[in-house]
Motif scaffolding. Structure first.
Motif, PDB file in Angstrom:
ATOM      1  N   UNK A  25       2.441   4.008   6.230  1.00 58.55           N
ATOM      2  CA  UNK A  25       3.762   3.371   6.153  1.00 58.55           C
ATOM      3  C   UNK A  25       4.800   4.451   5.889  1.00 58.55           C
ATOM      4  N   UNK A  26       5.817   4.520   6.741  1.00 54.50           N
ATOM      5  CA  UNK A  26       6.869   5.517   6.563  1.00 54.50           C
ATOM      6  C   UNK A  26       8.207   4.797   6.452  1.00 54.50           C
ATOM      7  N   UNK A  27       9.005   5.200   5.457  1.00 54.03           N
ATOM      8  CA  UNK A  27      10.315   4.610   5.216  1.00 54.03           C
ATOM      9  C   UNK A  27      11.367   5.686   5.441  1.00 54.03           C
ATOM     10  N   UNK A  28      12.282   5.454   6.366  1.00 45.16           N
ATOM     11  CA  UNK A  28      13.273   6.459   6.744  1.00 45.16           C
ATOM     12  C   UNK A  28      14.592   6.235   6.014  1.00 45.16           C
ATOM     13  N   UNK A  29      14.997   7.248   5.252  1.00 42.81           N
ATOM     14  CA  UNK A  29      16.311   7.236   4.629  1.00 42.81           C
ATOM     15  C   UNK A  29      17.272   7.951   5.572  1.00 42.81           C
ATOM     16  N   UNK A  40       0.816  -1.214   0.000  1.00 46.12           N
ATOM     17  CA  UNK A  40       0.000   0.000   0.000  1.00 46.12           C
ATOM     18  C   UNK A  40       0.845   1.256   0.000  1.00 46.12           C
ATOM     19  N   UNK A  41       0.201   2.418   0.128  1.00 44.54           N
ATOM     20  CA  UNK A  41       0.911   3.697   0.093  1.00 44.54           C
ATOM     21  C   UNK A  41       1.947   3.822   1.204  1.00 44.54           C
ATOM     22  N   UNK A  42       3.083   4.414   0.867  1.00 43.51           N
ATOM     23  CA  UNK A  42       4.157   4.639   1.834  1.00 43.51           C
ATOM     24  C   UNK A  42       4.817   5.976   1.528  1.00 43.51           C
ATOM     25  N   UNK A  87       0.584   5.907  11.599  1.00 40.20           N
ATOM     26  CA  UNK A  87       1.578   4.988  11.041  1.00 40.20           C
ATOM     27  C   UNK A  87       1.423   3.600  11.649  1.00 40.20           C
ATOM     28  N   UNK A  88       1.466   2.581  10.776  1.00 40.83           N
ATOM     29  CA  UNK A  88       1.378   1.183  11.217  1.00 40.83           C
ATOM     30  C   UNK A  88       2.638   0.391  10.887  1.00 40.83           C
ATOM     31  N   UNK A  89       3.446   0.930   9.968  1.00 45.67           N
ATOM     32  CA  UNK A  89       4.672   0.241   9.560  1.00 45.67           C
ATOM     33  C   UNK A  89       5.786   1.258   9.405  1.00 45.67           C
ATOM     34  N   UNK A  90       6.942   0.981  10.017  1.00 43.61           N
ATOM     35  CA  UNK A  90       8.120   1.816   9.832  1.00 43.61           C
ATOM     36  C   UNK A  90       9.204   0.981   9.163  1.00 43.61           C
ATOM     37  N   UNK A 119       3.907   3.632  -3.768  1.00 41.23           N
ATOM     38  CA  UNK A 119       3.269   2.367  -3.428  1.00 41.23           C
ATOM     39  C   UNK A 119       4.366   1.426  -2.977  1.00 41.23           C
ATOM     40  N   UNK A 120       4.089   0.647  -1.952  1.00 40.38           N
ATOM     41  CA  UNK A 120       5.065  -0.294  -1.398  1.00 40.38           C
ATOM     42  C   UNK A 120       4.555  -1.720  -1.495  1.00 40.38           C
ATOM     43  N   UNK A 121       5.460  -2.623  -1.882  1.00 35.62           N
ATOM     44  CA  UNK A 121       5.221  -4.059  -1.738  1.00 35.62           C
ATOM     45  C   UNK A 121       6.444  -4.637  -1.030  1.00 35.62           C
ATOM     46  N   UNK A 122       6.237  -5.253   0.123  1.00 33.23           N
ATOM     47  CA  UNK A 122       7.341  -5.864   0.876  1.00 33.23           C
ATOM     48  C   UNK A 122       6.804  -7.087   1.615  1.00 33.23           C
TER      49      UNK A 122
END
Length: 217
Positions: free
Chosen positions: A106-110, A78-80, A140-143, A186-189
Motif C-alpha cells: 500500500x502506497x500513499x502519495x503526499x 496493513x502496512x503502508x 502494490x495493491x492499493x494506492x 500501519x493503515x486502517x481505511x
C-alpha cells in the motif's frame, strides 16, 4: 507524540466541506431531537459515497466491476508507505523510482496539493497512467492520494483509474497527508459494506511502524 499513536488522515465530514461539482453534498441534521422523542437525539446524513476520504470500487468506472461490499477487507488494513512527491506536478514512473517500493503493498502519495477539505481544487497534480505497471511490479495493491481523484476532475476517460484497474490496484482518495512524515505505517481505511455501491467514505488512520520491523507483509 507517542510513536504508537494513530494519526487521523481522513477529511472531517462537515456540512460546509467541498464536494465534487455536480455530486451530492454532505449534510448532517437531526431528524428528531431528544425533546421530541423524550429519550434520544437521532441524526441523519445525505451524501455521495465519494464524499471526503473514500474508496473507489471497480464498479465506479466499470459496470461489470466489483462493488464495494465485494472487496476484501485486507486491502485496506496493513502496512503502508507514505511517499512525498510534492516536489513535482507530474507524478510518473521516474518520480516513483526515486523511492524504495519493493514489496510495498500500500502506497500513499503526499502530493503538492494543499489539504483543504472546504475547497474543491480547480487543478490537481497529474498522475501518469504509466505508474500502474510499475506499481504492480513492486507489489502494490492499493494506492492512496491526497487528491479528490487519481484523474483530473474534468477527465472523462479516467485513464489512470482504468490503468490501475488493469493491474488490479485499488484506489483510496482524498487523504489528508500534509501533517504526516514520509515513512512506514500501519493503515486502517475500511469502507462500509454498502451493498451494490460504487464506493464508500472511510475513516482513514495510520500509525508509525517501528523501523526495526519489516514493511513487507
Amino acid at each position: 507524540m507517542n510513536n504508537k499513536s494513530w494519526i487521523d488522515i481522513s477529511q472531517p465530514l462537515t456540512n460546509d466541506m467541498a464536494h465534487f461539482p455536480g455530486d451530492t453534498p454532505f449534510n448532517y441534521s437531526l431528524t428528531y431531537t431528544k425533546e421530541q422523542t423524550g429519550s434520544v437525539n437521532i441524526g441523519q446524513i445525505t451524501a455521495s459515497v465519494h464524499t471526503g476520504t473514500h474508496v473507489d470500487a471497480p464498479f465506479h468506472y466499470d459496470s461489470d466491476g466489483k462493488t464495494i461490499d465485494q472487496l476484501g477487507l485486507d486491502l485496506y488494513v496493513g502496512p503502508a508507505k507514505v511517499v512525498d512527491v510534492s516536489n513535482t506536478e507530474r507524478i510518473t514512473t521516474d518520480t516513483l523510482k526515486e523511492f524504495d517500493l519493493d514489496g510495498i503493498t500500500r502506497v500513499l502519495l503526499r502530493t503538492s496539493l494543499p489539504n483543504n477539505a472546504k475547497v474543491f481544487p480547480e487543478k490537481t497534480p497529474y498522475l501518469d497512467p504509466g505508474i500502474a505497471a510499475y506499481l504492480y511490479e513492486q507489489g502494490v495493491r492499493l494506492i492512496g492520494v491526497d487528491m479528490p481523484s487519481v484523474d483530473a476532475p474534468d477527465s472523462k476517460d479516467l485513464a489512470t483509474h482504468h490503468a490501475l484497474y488493469e493491474y488490479n490496484i485499488f484506489i483510496l482518495e482524498n487523504l489528508m497527508l500534509d501533517h504526516v512524515k514520509s515513512g512506514n505505517y500501519e493503515l486502517i481505511a475500511l469502507p462500509l459494506a454498502i451493498e451494490g455501491s460504487d464506493g464508500s467514505p472511510v475513516r482513514a488512520a495510520i500509525r508509525p511502524i517501528d523501523e526495526r520491523r519489516t514493511d513487507h507483509e
